[in-house]
Design an enzyme around this catalytic site. Structure first.
Site, PDB file in Angstrom:
ATOM      1  N   LYS A  54       3.420 -48.089 105.686  1.00 55.23           N
ATOM      2  CA  LYS A  54       4.349 -47.847 104.569  1.00 55.23           C
ATOM      3  C   LYS A  54       5.763 -47.655 105.105  1.00 55.23           C
ATOM      4  O   LYS A  54       6.726 -48.223 104.594  1.00 55.23           O
ATOM      5  CB  LYS A  54       3.932 -46.602 103.775  1.00 55.23           C
ATOM      6  CG  LYS A  54       2.799 -46.867 102.797  1.00 55.23           C
ATOM      7  CD  LYS A  54       2.212 -45.584 102.236  1.00 55.23           C
ATOM      8  CE  LYS A  54       0.963 -45.889 101.419  1.00 55.23           C
ATOM      9  NZ  LYS A  54       0.183 -44.716 101.054  1.00 55.23           N
ATOM     10  N   GLN A  98       0.391 -38.345 100.681  1.00 55.78           N
ATOM     11  CA  GLN A  98      -0.777 -39.151 101.027  1.00 55.78           C
ATOM     12  C   GLN A  98      -2.065 -38.397 100.704  1.00 55.78           C
ATOM     13  O   GLN A  98      -2.254 -37.264 101.151  1.00 55.78           O
ATOM     14  CB  GLN A  98      -0.719 -39.503 102.523  1.00 55.78           C
ATOM     15  CG  GLN A  98      -1.830 -40.418 102.991  1.00 55.78           C
ATOM     16  CD  GLN A  98      -1.737 -41.820 102.408  1.00 55.78           C
ATOM     17  OE1 GLN A  98      -0.664 -42.418 102.359  1.00 55.78           O
ATOM     18  NE2 GLN A  98      -2.856 -42.343 101.938  1.00 55.78           N
ATOM     19  N   ASP A 121       3.726 -42.914  93.153  1.00 55.46           N
ATOM     20  CA  ASP A 121       2.294 -43.217  93.072  1.00 55.46           C
ATOM     21  C   ASP A 121       1.820 -43.234  91.611  1.00 55.46           C
ATOM     22  O   ASP A 121       0.733 -43.717  91.320  1.00 55.46           O
ATOM     23  CB  ASP A 121       1.484 -42.144  93.833  1.00 55.46           C
ATOM     24  CG  ASP A 121       0.847 -42.690  95.100  1.00 55.46           C
ATOM     25  OD1 ASP A 121       0.810 -43.926  95.261  1.00 55.46           O
ATOM     26  OD2 ASP A 121       0.403 -41.880  95.925  1.00 55.46           O
TER      27      ASP A 121
END
Ligand code: NDP
Length: 300
Positions: A54, A98, A121
Site C-alpha cells: 500500500k 489495518q 476503507d
C-alpha cells in the site's frame, strides 16, 4: 462458450494511472498533495506485506504515504490517540487501520474513531449508513473495485439479476448495496441459503465472496453470466512439488469459464483492484476535504 477474462491487473493499473493524473492536477492547480496514513498494530506477516505494498503504491501515484507501526501490545488508548492525531492532521486525507487488530483491541471502537471523511476503507458506521441510504459515502475498497469492473464490462447494470454469495460487512453487504444502488435486482446468498445453486443460476451477475475454495462450479452459472470471484484461498498444490501451494478463488475457474460470459481470474482479478480503490478513495477524500470536484469514474 468461453468467457471473456476480466483482467483486474490491467484494470487496476488503469485506475492507478487515473489517480496519478488527478494527484498531479491537484498539486499543479491547488498545491495539494493527498496523504494516506496506514496504521499497523503488531507483526502479522500478511498485514505487513499489505501495508508495504500500500505504501509503495501510494508513493508511486504521487501521494504522501505515512505509516504508523505500533507494537502488538499497544493499548487501546494509545491507538486511539494515534488515530486522533491523524484525524487532526490536515496533510492526511485518508486513514486506514489495518485489520485484524490484536484481540485486546476493540475493532469497532477504533474504526469508529476515524473521521468518517478520512475513512478510506469505508468501514465507519456513518459510511455504512450513508451507503445504505444511497448517499455520498466512502465505499469499501474491494466491493468498489468489483463495481468498477462490472460497470466497465456492462455499461449499465440496471435491471440485471445479481446474486452476491457472502454477507460479510467488508465485502458481501456493501457489494449488495452498491449493486442495488445501480438498480440491479439483488439477492444475497449465505451459508443458510436453500438450494443455493438454483439461486445462483438465476443471476446475470454473480459475485462470490465466501472464502471456500472453488465452491461455485460451472453448473451453478447461467450461460453468459458475469462472474466476479472475490475469494482468495490458498490450497495445497502437490503438482508443483512437495509442500507447494497455489491461490484459487471461490469459483472453479475452468468450469465457470466454460459457461460464463465474463469472469475474473484468481489471482489477477479482484485482488489488484482493492489497493487501486484505496488510492482512488484517498484522492476522492482529498477532493471532498478541499471542496474540489471529485475524479470521475473513481467513486460509486
Ligand atoms: P467472511 O468469512 O467474513 O464471510 C464469508 C461469507 O460467506 C459469510 O457470509 C458466510 O455465510 C458465507 N458462506 C460461508 N460458507 C458458505 C457456503 N457453503 N455457502 C454459501 N455461503 C457461505 O469472508 P469475507 O467476506 O471477509 O471474504 C470472503 C472471501 O473474499 C475470502 O476468500 C477472502 O479472502 C476474500 N477477500 C478478498 C479480498 C480482495 O482484495 N480480493 C478482500 C477481502 C476478502 P454466513 O454469514 O451465513 O456464515
Amino acid at each position: 462458450m468461453t468467457a471473456t477474462v476480466i483482467d483486474g491487473k490491467a484494470f487496476a493499473a488503469k485506475v492507478r494511472g487515473q489517480v496519478a493524473d488527478h494527484v498531479a492536477r491537484l498539486k499543479e492547480a491547488h498545491g495539494i498533495t493527498p496523504g494516506l496514513a496506514v496504521v499497523l498494530v503488531g507483526e502479522d506477516p500478511a498485514s505487513q506485506v499489505y501495508v508495504r505494498s500500500k505504501g509503495k503504491m501510494t508513493v508511486e501515484v504521487g501521494m504522501k504515504s505515512v505509516e504508523h507501526k505500533l507494537d502488538a501490545d499497544t493499548s487501546e488508548e494509545d491507538l486511539l490517540a494515534v488515530v486522533k492525531s491523524l484525524n487532526e492532521d490536515t496533510e492526511i486525507h485518508g486513514i486506514l487501520v489495518q485489520l485484524p487488530l490484536p484481540g485486546h483491541l476493540n475493532e469497532d471502537l477504533v474504526i469508529n474513531s476515524i473521521d468518517p471523511a478520512k475513512d478510506v476503507d469505508g468501514f465507519h458506521i456513518s459510511n455504512v449508513g450513508l451507503l445504505g441510504t444511497g448517499q455520498k459515502s466512502m465505499v469499501p475498497c474491494t466491493p468498489l473495485g468489483c463495481l468498477m469492473m462490472l460497470r466497465d464490462h456492462h455499461g449499465s447494470l440496471s435491471g440485471l439479476n445479481a446474486v452476491v454469495i457472502g454477507r460479510s460487512n467488508i465485502v458481501g453487504k456493501p457489494m449488495a448495496q452498491l449493486l442495488l444502488n445501480d438498480s440491479c435486482t439483488v439477492t444475497i446468498a449465505h451459508s443458510r441459503t436453500k438450494d443455493i445453486q438454483d439461486v445462483v443460476r438465476g443471476a446475470d451477475v454473480v459475485v462470490a465472496a465466501v472464502g471456500r475454495p472453488e465452491m461455485v462450479t460451472g453448473e451453478w452459472i447461467k450461460p453468459g453470466a458475469t462472474v466476479i470471484d472475490v475469494g482468495i484461498n490458498r490450497i495445497d498444490a502437490p503438482e508443483k512439488g512437495e509442500g507447494k501451494t497455489r491461490l484459487v478463488g471461490d469459483c472453479d475457474y475452468d468450469s465457470c469459464a466454460e459457461v460464463a460470459g465474463a469472469i475474473t481470474p484468481v489471482p489477477g482479478g479482484v485482488g489488484p483492484m482493492t489497493i487501486a480503490c484505496l488510492l482512488a478513495n484517498t484522492v476522492t477524500a482529498c477532493c471532498r476535504a478541499n471542496g474540489l470536484a471529485e475524479p470521475e469514474g473513481l467513486t460509486a
